[in-house]
Scaffold this active site. Structure first.
Site, PDB file in Angstrom:
ATOM      1  CG  LEU A  93      38.016  58.303  28.963  1.00 35.49           C
ATOM      2  CD1 LEU A  93      37.412  57.641  30.194  1.00 35.49           C
ATOM      3  CD2 LEU A  93      37.711  59.791  28.970  1.00 35.49           C
ATOM      4  CB  ILE A  94      38.933  53.366  25.501  1.00 38.76           C
ATOM      5  CG1 ILE A  94      38.413  52.481  26.644  1.00 38.76           C
ATOM      6  CG2 ILE A  94      40.393  53.141  25.249  1.00 38.76           C
ATOM      7  CD1 ILE A  94      38.452  51.016  26.303  1.00 38.76           C
ATOM      8  CG  ASN A 106      37.689  49.131  35.295  1.00 37.44           C
ATOM      9  OD1 ASN A 106      38.838  48.685  35.206  1.00 37.44           O
ATOM     10  ND2 ASN A 106      37.400  50.200  36.012  1.00 37.44           N
ATOM     11  CG  HIS A 108      37.415  51.558  41.111  1.00 41.17           C
ATOM     12  ND1 HIS A 108      38.430  52.315  40.556  1.00 41.17           N
ATOM     13  CD2 HIS A 108      37.110  52.158  42.285  1.00 41.17           C
ATOM     14  CE1 HIS A 108      38.706  53.325  41.355  1.00 41.17           C
ATOM     15  NE2 HIS A 108      37.921  53.261  42.412  1.00 41.17           N
ATOM     16  CG  ASP A 149      36.779  54.146  38.061  1.00 44.14           C
ATOM     17  OD1 ASP A 149      37.252  53.172  37.455  1.00 44.14           O
ATOM     18  OD2 ASP A 149      37.484  55.011  38.616  1.00 44.14           O
ATOM     19  CD  GLU A 178      41.504  44.639  42.538  1.00 43.04           C
ATOM     20  OE1 GLU A 178      42.069  44.347  41.473  1.00 43.04           O
ATOM     21  OE2 GLU A 178      41.791  45.660  43.180  1.00 43.04           O
TER      22      GLU A 178
HETATM   23  C1  GAR Z   1      44.227  46.718  40.399  1.00 43.98           C
HETATM   24  O1  GAR Z   1      44.247  46.716  41.796  1.00 43.98           O
HETATM   25  C2  GAR Z   1      42.950  47.379  39.928  1.00 43.98           C
HETATM   26  O2  GAR Z   1      41.915  47.298  40.819  1.00 43.98           O
HETATM   27  C3  GAR Z   1      43.360  48.818  39.796  1.00 43.98           C
HETATM   28  O3  GAR Z   1      44.685  48.779  39.354  1.00 43.98           O
HETATM   29  C4  GAR Z   1      45.316  47.606  39.846  1.00 43.98           C
HETATM   30  C5  GAR Z   1      46.057  46.981  38.691  1.00 43.98           C
HETATM   31  O4  GAR Z   1      47.051  46.122  39.109  1.00 43.98           O
HETATM   32  N1  GAR Z   1      42.463  49.473  38.863  1.00 43.98           N
HETATM   33  C6  GAR Z   1      42.026  50.723  39.026  1.00 43.98           C
HETATM   34  O5  GAR Z   1      42.353  51.432  39.954  1.00 43.98           O
HETATM   35  C7  GAR Z   1      41.038  51.187  37.971  1.00 43.98           C
HETATM   36  N2  GAR Z   1      40.501  52.484  38.283  1.00 43.98           N
HETATM   37  P1  GAR Z   1      47.898  45.316  38.011  1.00 43.98           P
HETATM   38  O6  GAR Z   1      48.479  46.315  37.023  1.00 43.98           O
HETATM   39  O7  GAR Z   1      48.975  44.622  38.785  1.00 43.98           O
HETATM   40  O8  GAR Z   1      46.953  44.346  37.346  1.00 43.98           O
END
Ligand code: GAR
Length: 204
Positions: A93-94, A106, A108, A149, A178
């Protein structure tokens, strides 16, 4: 306009890699000028260095609280004069200082406000979606506020959950989405096409 991006991450950095690749091919009007990891061991830092992008660890464990940790991060991002901050698998968290309001994004891996919040990241999200028996999940790109989120939603699209999905197969389908949506949101920002009205983000 080509904007300057700061990227915050905690893990493998596949999200960062996608942005770096698009940026290098000039398929995205954004240059990554600074990568910050909340853990020294985050492989994403290595990916940045391999492409000569300045990368440093600001380990969460070195700071007593969210405010002190955040201050160190914002100091670094201001020094690089970033236009937009992109969270790429960033698990801490920031705080959001006034000068960065609506300048932090971000992604999600679910349809917010479902399957999100503290502890809901990466594989935990896909496991929870499957355990619940949901038939649809998806991807949410949103501006960041001071809750997990939670900020105004920029883009949101559905991804089907298939009967034989495992967390791995579902993650793969969601992450493909994504890889297409996150750069699209960054490009909209670079083009000055995102207007925030309360919780609503208008795409101009
Ligand atoms: C991604 O799938 C992103 O959606 C998720 O973490 C993964 C990061 O992958 N983010 C979250 O869950 C945020 N709440 P990476 O480290 O390989 O980029």
């Amino acid at each position: 306009m080509v904007i300057k991006l700061g990227v915050l991450l905690s893990g493998s950095g596949s999200t960062l890699q996608n942005i770096l690749d698009l940026s290098r091919r000039k398929d995205l009007d954004a240059n990554v000028v600074c990568v910050i990891g909340s853990r020294e061991t985050a492989y994403g830092l290595e990916r940045a260095r391999l492409q000569n992008v300045p990368a440093l660890a600001i380990p969460r464990k070195d700071y007593p609280d969210t405010a002190a940790f955040s201050d160190a991060i914002w100091r670094e991002l201001r020094r690089h004069e970033v236009d937009l901050v992109v969270l790429a698998g960033f698990m801490s968290l920031i705080t959001v200082p006034a000068d960065f309001a609506h300048r932090i994004m971000n992604v999600h891996p679910a349809l917010v406000p479902a399957f999100c919040g503290q502890g809901m990241y990466g594989h935990h999200v896909h496991e929870a979606v499957l355990a619940y028996g949901a038939k649809i999940t998806g991807v949410t790109v949103h501006f960041v506020d001071e809750h997990y989120d939670h900020g105004p939603i920029i883009l949101q699209e559905a991804v089907p959950v298939l009967e034989n999905d495992t967390p791995d197969t579902l993650a793969e389908r969601v992450q493909a989405k994504e890889r297409e949506m996150y750069p699209r949101a960054i490009q909209l920002f670079a083009d000055g096409r995102l207007k925030v009205e309360g919780r609503l983000v208008r795409i101009l």
